[in-house]
Write a protein that holds these residues in place. Structure first.
Motif, PDB file in Angstrom:
ATOM      1  N   GLY A 298       0.618  -0.777   0.093  1.00  0.00           N
ATOM      2  CA  GLY A 298      -0.068  -0.420   0.153  1.00  0.00           C
ATOM      3  C   GLY A 298       0.670   1.268   0.096  1.00  0.00           C
ATOM      4  O   GLY A 298       0.295   2.113   1.009  1.00  0.00           O
ATOM      5  N   VAL A 299       1.756   1.030  -0.712  1.00  0.00           N
ATOM      6  CA  VAL A 299       2.716   2.232  -0.934  1.00  0.00           C
ATOM      7  C   VAL A 299       2.747   3.220  -2.428  1.00  0.00           C
ATOM      8  O   VAL A 299       3.067   1.666  -2.806  1.00  0.00           O
ATOM      9  CB  VAL A 299       3.846   2.389  -0.335  1.00  0.00           C
ATOM     10  CG1 VAL A 299       5.124   3.280  -0.277  1.00  0.00           C
ATOM     11  CG2 VAL A 299       3.948   1.431   1.378  1.00  0.00           C
ATOM     12  N   TYR A 300       2.985   3.688  -2.618  1.00  0.00           N
ATOM     13  CA  TYR A 300       2.488   4.467  -3.343  1.00  0.00           C
ATOM     14  C   TYR A 300       4.705   5.834  -4.105  1.00  0.00           C
ATOM     15  O   TYR A 300       4.298   5.939  -3.519  1.00  0.00           O
ATOM     16  CB  TYR A 300       1.480   6.389  -4.015  1.00  0.00           C
ATOM     17  CG  TYR A 300       2.076   6.529  -5.151  1.00  0.00           C
ATOM     18  CD1 TYR A 300       0.998   6.377  -6.256  1.00  0.00           C
ATOM     19  CD2 TYR A 300       3.038   8.034  -5.219  1.00  0.00           C
ATOM     20  CE1 TYR A 300       0.540   7.215  -7.415  1.00  0.00           C
ATOM     21  CE2 TYR A 300       2.427   8.533  -6.670  1.00  0.00           C
ATOM     22  CZ  TYR A 300       1.228   8.069  -7.101  1.00  0.00           C
ATOM     23  OH  TYR A 300       2.053   9.164  -8.248  1.00  0.00           O
ATOM     24  N   LEU A 301       5.230   4.922  -5.479  1.00  0.00           N
ATOM     25  CA  LEU A 301       6.362   4.888  -4.994  1.00  0.00           C
ATOM     26  C   LEU A 301       6.159   6.031  -6.908  1.00  0.00           C
ATOM     27  O   LEU A 301       5.597   5.324  -8.092  1.00  0.00           O
ATOM     28  CB  LEU A 301       6.894   3.659  -5.379  1.00  0.00           C
ATOM     29  CG  LEU A 301       7.753   2.817  -4.755  1.00  0.00           C
ATOM     30  CD1 LEU A 301       8.604   2.114  -4.897  1.00  0.00           C
ATOM     31  CD2 LEU A 301       8.849   4.040  -3.434  1.00  0.00           C
ATOM     32  N   LYS A 302       6.826   6.637  -6.523  1.00  0.00           N
ATOM     33  CA  LYS A 302       7.009   7.673  -8.024  1.00  0.00           C
ATOM     34  C   LYS A 302       8.733   8.311  -8.264  1.00  0.00           C
ATOM     35  O   LYS A 302       8.596   8.657  -6.975  1.00  0.00           O
ATOM     36  CB  LYS A 302       6.023   8.573  -7.786  1.00  0.00           C
ATOM     37  CG  LYS A 302       6.198   9.330  -8.882  1.00  0.00           C
ATOM     38  CD  LYS A 302       4.587   8.734 -10.225  1.00  0.00           C
ATOM     39  CE  LYS A 302       4.894   9.822 -11.603  1.00  0.00           C
ATOM     40  NZ  LYS A 302       4.463   8.791 -12.216  1.00  0.00           N
ATOM     41  N   VAL A 303       9.131   7.961  -9.080  1.00  0.00           N
ATOM     42  CA  VAL A 303      10.032   8.709  -9.475  1.00  0.00           C
ATOM     43  C   VAL A 303      10.083   9.498 -10.269  1.00  0.00           C
ATOM     44  O   VAL A 303       9.260   9.986 -10.866  1.00  0.00           O
ATOM     45  CB  VAL A 303      11.000   8.263 -10.748  1.00  0.00           C
ATOM     46  CG1 VAL A 303      12.401   9.356 -10.775  1.00  0.00           C
ATOM     47  CG2 VAL A 303      11.762   6.701  -9.803  1.00  0.00           C
ATOM     48  N   VAL A 304      10.102  11.168  -9.275  1.00  0.00           N
ATOM     49  CA  VAL A 304       9.587  12.533 -10.755  1.00  0.00           C
ATOM     50  C   VAL A 304      10.694  13.432 -10.658  1.00  0.00           C
ATOM     51  O   VAL A 304      11.893  13.813  -9.167  1.00  0.00           O
ATOM     52  CB  VAL A 304       8.569  12.876  -8.861  1.00  0.00           C
ATOM     53  CG1 VAL A 304       8.006  14.489  -9.813  1.00  0.00           C
ATOM     54  CG2 VAL A 304       7.523  12.135  -8.744  1.00  0.00           C
ATOM     55  N   ARG A 305      10.820  14.681 -11.241  1.00  0.00           N
ATOM     56  CA  ARG A 305      11.918  15.395 -11.263  1.00  0.00           C
ATOM     57  C   ARG A 305      11.845  16.257  -9.723  1.00  0.00           C
ATOM     58  O   ARG A 305      11.004  16.285  -9.673  1.00  0.00           O
ATOM     59  CB  ARG A 305      11.700  16.347 -12.700  1.00  0.00           C
ATOM     60  CG  ARG A 305      12.267  15.835 -13.631  1.00  0.00           C
ATOM     61  CD  ARG A 305      11.937  16.595 -14.635  1.00  0.00           C
ATOM     62  NE  ARG A 305      11.972  15.699 -16.359  1.00  0.00           N
ATOM     63  CZ  ARG A 305      12.339  16.883 -17.265  1.00  0.00           C
ATOM     64  NH1 ARG A 305      11.421  17.851 -17.401  1.00  0.00           N
ATOM     65  NH2 ARG A 305      12.541  15.781 -18.640  1.00  0.00           N
ATOM     66  N   ASN A 306      12.784  16.541  -9.440  1.00  0.00           N
ATOM     67  CA  ASN A 306      13.028  17.547  -8.026  1.00  0.00           C
ATOM     68  C   ASN A 306      11.885  18.496  -8.248  1.00  0.00           C
ATOM     69  O   ASN A 306      11.093  19.209  -7.438  1.00  0.00           O
ATOM     70  CB  ASN A 306      14.362  17.207  -7.464  1.00  0.00           C
ATOM     71  CG  ASN A 306      14.652  16.890  -6.788  1.00  0.00           C
ATOM     72  OD1 ASN A 306      13.894  15.324  -6.418  1.00  0.00           O
ATOM     73  ND2 ASN A 306      16.162  16.243  -7.161  1.00  0.00           N
ATOM     74  N   THR A 307      11.552  19.125  -8.924  1.00  0.00           N
ATOM     75  CA  THR A 307      11.616  20.397  -9.193  1.00  0.00           C
ATOM     76  C   THR A 307      10.002  20.118  -9.848  1.00  0.00           C
ATOM     77  O   THR A 307       8.676  21.656  -8.912  1.00  0.00           O
ATOM     78  CB  THR A 307      11.994  21.699 -10.663  1.00  0.00           C
ATOM     79  OG1 THR A 307      11.789  20.164 -11.729  1.00  0.00           O
ATOM     80  CG2 THR A 307      13.404  21.342 -10.827  1.00  0.00           C
ATOM     81  N   LEU A 308       9.792  19.396 -10.024  1.00  0.00           N
ATOM     82  CA  LEU A 308       7.903  18.902 -10.084  1.00  0.00           C
ATOM     83  C   LEU A 308       7.517  18.469  -8.556  1.00  0.00           C
ATOM     84  O   LEU A 308       6.179  18.474  -8.523  1.00  0.00           O
ATOM     85  CB  LEU A 308       7.962  18.062 -11.130  1.00  0.00           C
ATOM     86  CG  LEU A 308       8.188  18.702 -12.262  1.00  0.00           C
ATOM     87  CD1 LEU A 308       7.898  16.917 -13.716  1.00  0.00           C
ATOM     88  CD2 LEU A 308       7.482  19.502 -13.387  1.00  0.00           C
ATOM     89  N   ALA A 309       8.282  17.968  -8.007  1.00  0.00           N
ATOM     90  CA  ALA A 309       7.994  17.256  -6.867  1.00  0.00           C
ATOM     91  C   ALA A 309       7.582  18.336  -5.687  1.00  0.00           C
ATOM     92  O   ALA A 309       6.907  18.717  -4.698  1.00  0.00           O
ATOM     93  CB  ALA A 309       9.052  16.547  -6.395  1.00  0.00           C
TER      94      ALA A 309
ATOM     95  N   SER B 252       2.503   6.615   1.893  1.00  0.00           N
ATOM     96  CA  SER B 252       1.798   5.862   2.466  1.00  0.00           C
ATOM     97  C   SER B 252       1.200   6.380   2.874  1.00  0.00           C
ATOM     98  O   SER B 252       0.686   6.924   3.480  1.00  0.00           O
ATOM     99  CB  SER B 252       3.202   5.445   4.282  1.00  0.00           C
ATOM    100  OG  SER B 252       4.342   5.355   3.999  1.00  0.00           O
ATOM    101  N   ILE B 253       0.158   5.291   2.495  1.00  0.00           N
ATOM    102  CA  ILE B 253      -1.210   5.577   2.302  1.00  0.00           C
ATOM    103  C   ILE B 253      -2.277   5.161   3.648  1.00  0.00           C
ATOM    104  O   ILE B 253      -3.066   5.274   4.023  1.00  0.00           O
ATOM    105  CB  ILE B 253      -1.957   4.868   0.917  1.00  0.00           C
ATOM    106  CG1 ILE B 253      -1.183   5.889  -0.467  1.00  0.00           C
ATOM    107  CG2 ILE B 253      -2.961   5.467   0.660  1.00  0.00           C
ATOM    108  CD1 ILE B 253      -1.477   7.094  -0.942  1.00  0.00           C
ATOM    109  N   ASP B 254      -1.483   3.909   3.687  1.00  0.00           N
ATOM    110  CA  ASP B 254      -2.818   3.167   4.421  1.00  0.00           C
ATOM    111  C   ASP B 254      -1.427   3.258   6.143  1.00  0.00           C
ATOM    112  O   ASP B 254      -2.509   3.136   6.725  1.00  0.00           O
ATOM    113  CB  ASP B 254      -2.567   1.037   3.990  1.00  0.00           C
ATOM    114  CG  ASP B 254      -3.123   1.047   2.749  1.00  0.00           C
ATOM    115  OD1 ASP B 254      -3.804   1.887   2.748  1.00  0.00           O
ATOM    116  OD2 ASP B 254      -2.762   0.259   1.652  1.00  0.00           O
TER     117      ASP B 254
END
Length: 172
Positions: A49-60, A85-87
């Motif tokens: 139940g963990v949301y993972l994402k690789v995102v550019r730091n400027t967008l994050a 962490s969603i859950d």
């Protein structure tokens, strides 16, 4: 590959929406990890139940700016993977901690549970936070003895209890 403005806005909106629902966030550097390892990490994240994402730091930074995790901005440097962490509040931290035991290239750089920026030295503390079910079980365990005594008292002296309730009702 260059992202257009519309794609960037979509990513910011998605991460912002996830951050609004998240209980905590863990940020880790993944430099040097193999694609197979990242895939394995993503599979484990979905299971927990963990949301993972690789995102550019400027967008994050834009996505987290108006969230309870805005304190992370100063820690967003380098190639990072974000775990929301969603859950359970310790879900992402627990995932990164467990995965880091077998893969030394994943290095946690920052954590936040919505109350300030935490450094990587707090990984164990955040990872050990109880899940919702564990917290409820501990809470119910504290009520067990008083509740048993209350029920036993009601069963032993029902007439006396009824008179006490009536007296309380009359005083209102």
């Amino acid at each position: 590959m260059a992202l257009g403005l519309a794609a960037k806005k979509e990513i910011v909106a998605e991460v912002s929406e996830v951050a609004s629902r998240a209980l905590s966030v863990a940020v880790a550097e993944y430099r040097g990890m193999e694609v197979a390892d990242l895939t394995d990490l993503r599979v484990k994240a979905r299971e927990q139940g963990v949301y993972l994402k690789v995102v550019r730091n400027t967008l994050a930074k834009r996505a987290l700016a108006d969230s309870k995790f805005s304190d992370l901005e100063s820690a967003l440097t380098g190639p990072l993977i974000y775990g929301f962490s969603i859950d359970a509040p310790g879900g992402a931290a627990r995932l990164f901690k467990d995965f880091g035991k077998t893969n030394d290239k994943l290095k946690v750089t920052a954590l936040s549970i919505g109350s300030g920026l935490l450094g990587p030295e707090k990984l164990d503390a955040v990872a050990s936070l109880p899940t919702r079910d564990e917290a409820l079980a501990k809470l119910l365990a504290t009520f067990k003895a008083p509740a048993e005594k209350f029920v036993r008292t009601i069963n032993e002296v029902p007439g006396k209890f009824v008179r006490v309730l009536a007296a309380v009702k009359d005083t209102k």
